[in-house]
Design a protein around this motif. Structure first.
Motif, PDB file in Angstrom:
ATOM      1  N   LYS A  88     -70.662-118.967   7.840  1.00  0.00           N
ATOM      2  CA  LYS A  88     -69.592-119.941   8.023  1.00  0.00           C
ATOM      3  C   LYS A  88     -69.156-119.926   9.485  1.00  0.00           C
ATOM      4  O   LYS A  88     -68.864-118.864  10.048  1.00  0.00           O
ATOM      5  N   ASP A 124     -66.232-120.762  11.872  1.00  0.00           N
ATOM      6  CA  ASP A 124     -64.786-120.961  11.780  1.00  0.00           C
ATOM      7  C   ASP A 124     -64.269-121.321  13.171  1.00  0.00           C
ATOM      8  O   ASP A 124     -64.054-120.448  14.016  1.00  0.00           O
ATOM      9  N   ARG A 139     -61.448-122.645  14.080  1.00  0.00           N
ATOM     10  CA  ARG A 139     -59.992-122.629  14.278  1.00  0.00           C
ATOM     11  C   ARG A 139     -59.622-121.597  15.339  1.00  0.00           C
ATOM     12  O   ARG A 139     -60.457-120.841  15.815  1.00  0.00           O
ATOM     13  N   VAL A 183     -58.322-118.317  15.245  1.00  0.00           N
ATOM     14  CA  VAL A 183     -58.348-117.443  14.072  1.00  0.00           C
ATOM     15  C   VAL A 183     -57.474-116.204  14.282  1.00  0.00           C
ATOM     16  O   VAL A 183     -57.685-115.451  15.240  1.00  0.00           O
ATOM     17  N   GLY A 235     -62.441-119.098  18.201  1.00  0.00           N
ATOM     18  CA  GLY A 235     -62.898-119.021  16.820  1.00  0.00           C
ATOM     19  C   GLY A 235     -63.882-117.887  16.621  1.00  0.00           C
ATOM     20  O   GLY A 235     -63.975-116.958  17.418  1.00  0.00           O
ATOM     21  N   THR A 286     -67.674-116.734  13.953  1.00  0.00           N
ATOM     22  CA  THR A 286     -68.544-117.041  12.830  1.00  0.00           C
ATOM     23  C   THR A 286     -68.558-115.838  11.899  1.00  0.00           C
ATOM     24  O   THR A 286     -68.355-114.697  12.329  1.00  0.00           O
ATOM     25  N   PHE A 337     -63.221-118.027   2.495  1.00  0.00           N
ATOM     26  CA  PHE A 337     -64.264-119.035   2.322  1.00  0.00           C
ATOM     27  C   PHE A 337     -65.237-118.679   1.188  1.00  0.00           C
ATOM     28  O   PHE A 337     -66.360-119.169   1.150  1.00  0.00           O
ATOM     29  N   ASP A 381     -63.604-109.750   6.124  1.00  0.00           N
ATOM     30  CA  ASP A 381     -64.341-110.812   6.814  1.00  0.00           C
ATOM     31  C   ASP A 381     -65.847-110.688   6.601  1.00  0.00           C
ATOM     32  O   ASP A 381     -66.602-111.591   6.975  1.00  0.00           O
ATOM     33  N   ALA A 397     -67.078-119.324  17.915  1.00  0.00           N
ATOM     34  CA  ALA A 397     -67.529-120.236  16.857  1.00  0.00           C
ATOM     35  C   ALA A 397     -68.832-120.877  17.325  1.00  0.00           C
ATOM     36  O   ALA A 397     -68.870-121.992  17.840  1.00  0.00           O
TER      37      ALA A 397
END
Length: 409
Positions: free
Chosen positions: A14, A16, A18, A20, A30, A32, A53, A81, A170
């Motif tokens: 995923k 991510d 944002r 974070v 961000g 991953t 997620f 995570d 990210a």
């Protein structure tokens, strides 16, 4: 949401993008959450994604494989995570065995109530045939928590090291040779924040992988390192070496004791320190000169101060010494911790901690250990009832952890 990264190996993670929240920081770029599926004769997942997620992760995985066909789920590290989507995956992959360390299995059971699932417990150097691929496992404690391990696919020449060799970006392009911007500094910052406090364990990890032929590093955050993988291993090697000199670090161990039990605790602390390359100066304050001890502490890289407890207070000359330490300029930034034996209460260690903090030392206690290196066992302040062996074993471990902190400072 899958990308083939090697023959039969797929990224199923995923991205991510944002800002974070992470370990009381905000990841502005961000991150991953990298999970991997090996489509072998015995399909195997290596790590999952963040707990937030989990459902999305399983829904995407179903597009690639029927979860009922998954035979193994490898969990290198149990933080949410990486292992957070395990319950969602395990609910669909009902036959899958969970592969992890012994401590990892205990933590996963505590977190997710997986007592009905079959675990494959692996230890340093163990191998697992997953049908056309051989996975090899190495325990890497405190990189960055105690249960951590890494996984190596021999045929793919790929290392799956979870948090090790990671970067918080990210990375939608996924591979480092496709990176759209500079990322090397982010790689170094990640090392500094997450791995640097565990420098001796980084050295152990590098020694374990030194004989492996590694063409690709597939970590759990950021870029998959398929270009110049060896250069990133060398970076860890360079960054984890002693800075500038190879001077042996020194720790002063001082104590007051009534019946000799605190002296025994001190001896086991010293063993933990010396087994990890620390030179020690040990003083029983009953027969030591306070001025001389103070001078040794000034020249040392760390301090362990101990006392037995009598009537909820310290004993002997320890308080006189601690008052002498107030305001010495060399205290600032040095690690210090309290220890002692007790029979009924054990308040002496609290008084010692207060003096150490007032003197300007960086006090190592439970809050500090949880917040910096993820040690959740009660090590400091160290409080041992009489001279019970389980307490002495804890003292030896506490000495090792304190040595790790001093060596990394």
């Amino acid at each position: 949401m899958s990308v083939q990264i090697n023959d039969k190996v797929y990224w199923v993670g995923k991205v991510d993008d944002r800002k974070v929240p992470f370990h009381r920081l905000i990841l502005e770029s961000g991150t991953t959450y990298n999970s991997y599926l090996l489509m072998t004769d015995k399909p195997t997942v290596i790590d999952t994604v963040d707990i937030a997620f989990g459902r999305e992760y399983v829904d995407n995985l179903i597009k690639l494989i029927n979860p009922e066909a998954i035979e193994y789920i490898v969990i290198n590290h149990v933080e949410p995570d990486h292992a957070g989507a395990l319950p969602a995956l395990a609910a669909k992959a009902k036959k899958a065995k969970i592969v992890t360390t012994d401590l990892g299995s205990q933590l996963l059971n505590d977190m997710f109530r997986l007592h009905h699932r079959e675990f494959v417990i692996v230890r340093d150097g163990d191998s697992l045939d997953i049908g056309g691929r051989t996975l090899k496992f190495f325990e890497t404690p405190y990189l960055h928590t105690e249960e951590t391990m890494i996984t190596y696919s021999e045929e793919d020449k790929t290392l799956f090291p979870c948090d090790i060799f990671s970067t918080h970006i990210a990375a939608g392009e996924l591979f480092n040779d496709l990176a759209q911007g500079e990322y090397l500094e982010d790689f170094k910052v990640y090392y500094k924040l997450i791995m640097a406090p565990h420098r001796p364990y980084v050295r152990d990890m590098l020694d374990k992988i030194s004989t492996l032929e590694i063409e690709m590093i597939a970590p759990s955050h950021g870029y998959i390192l398929r270009e110049n993988a060896a250069s990133f291993i060398k970076l860890y090697d360079d960054m984890s070496k002693d800075s500038g000199n190879n001077k042996t670090k020194k720790v002063a161990v001082v104590y007051s004791t009534m019946t000799g039990n605190t002296a025994k605790v001190a001896q086991r602390l010293v063993k933990g320190l010396e087994d990890n390359g620390i030179a020690t100066s040990v003083f029983n304050l009953k027969s030591a000169d306070i001025k001389e001890v103070t001078e040794v502490i000034k020249e040392s890289d760390g301090l362990l101060a101990g006392s037995s407890t009598k009537y909820a207070d310290m004993v002997g000359c320890i308080e006189e010494l601690l008052k002498e330490l107030k305001g010495i300029p060399s205290a600032g930034g040095k690690f210090a911790a309290a220890f002692g034996s007790y029979g009924w209460s054990g308040e002496a260690i609290m008084h010692i901690e207060n003096y150490l903090a007032e003197a300007g030392f960086k006090v190592v206690n439970q809050n500090y250990l949880v917040g910096t290196i993820g040690v959740d066992e009660q090590l400091f302040p160290l409080r041992v009832k009489f001279d019970r062996e389980e307490g002495m074993e804890t003292a030896e471990k506490a000495g090792s952890v304190f040595a790790e902190l001093v060596n990394s400072n």
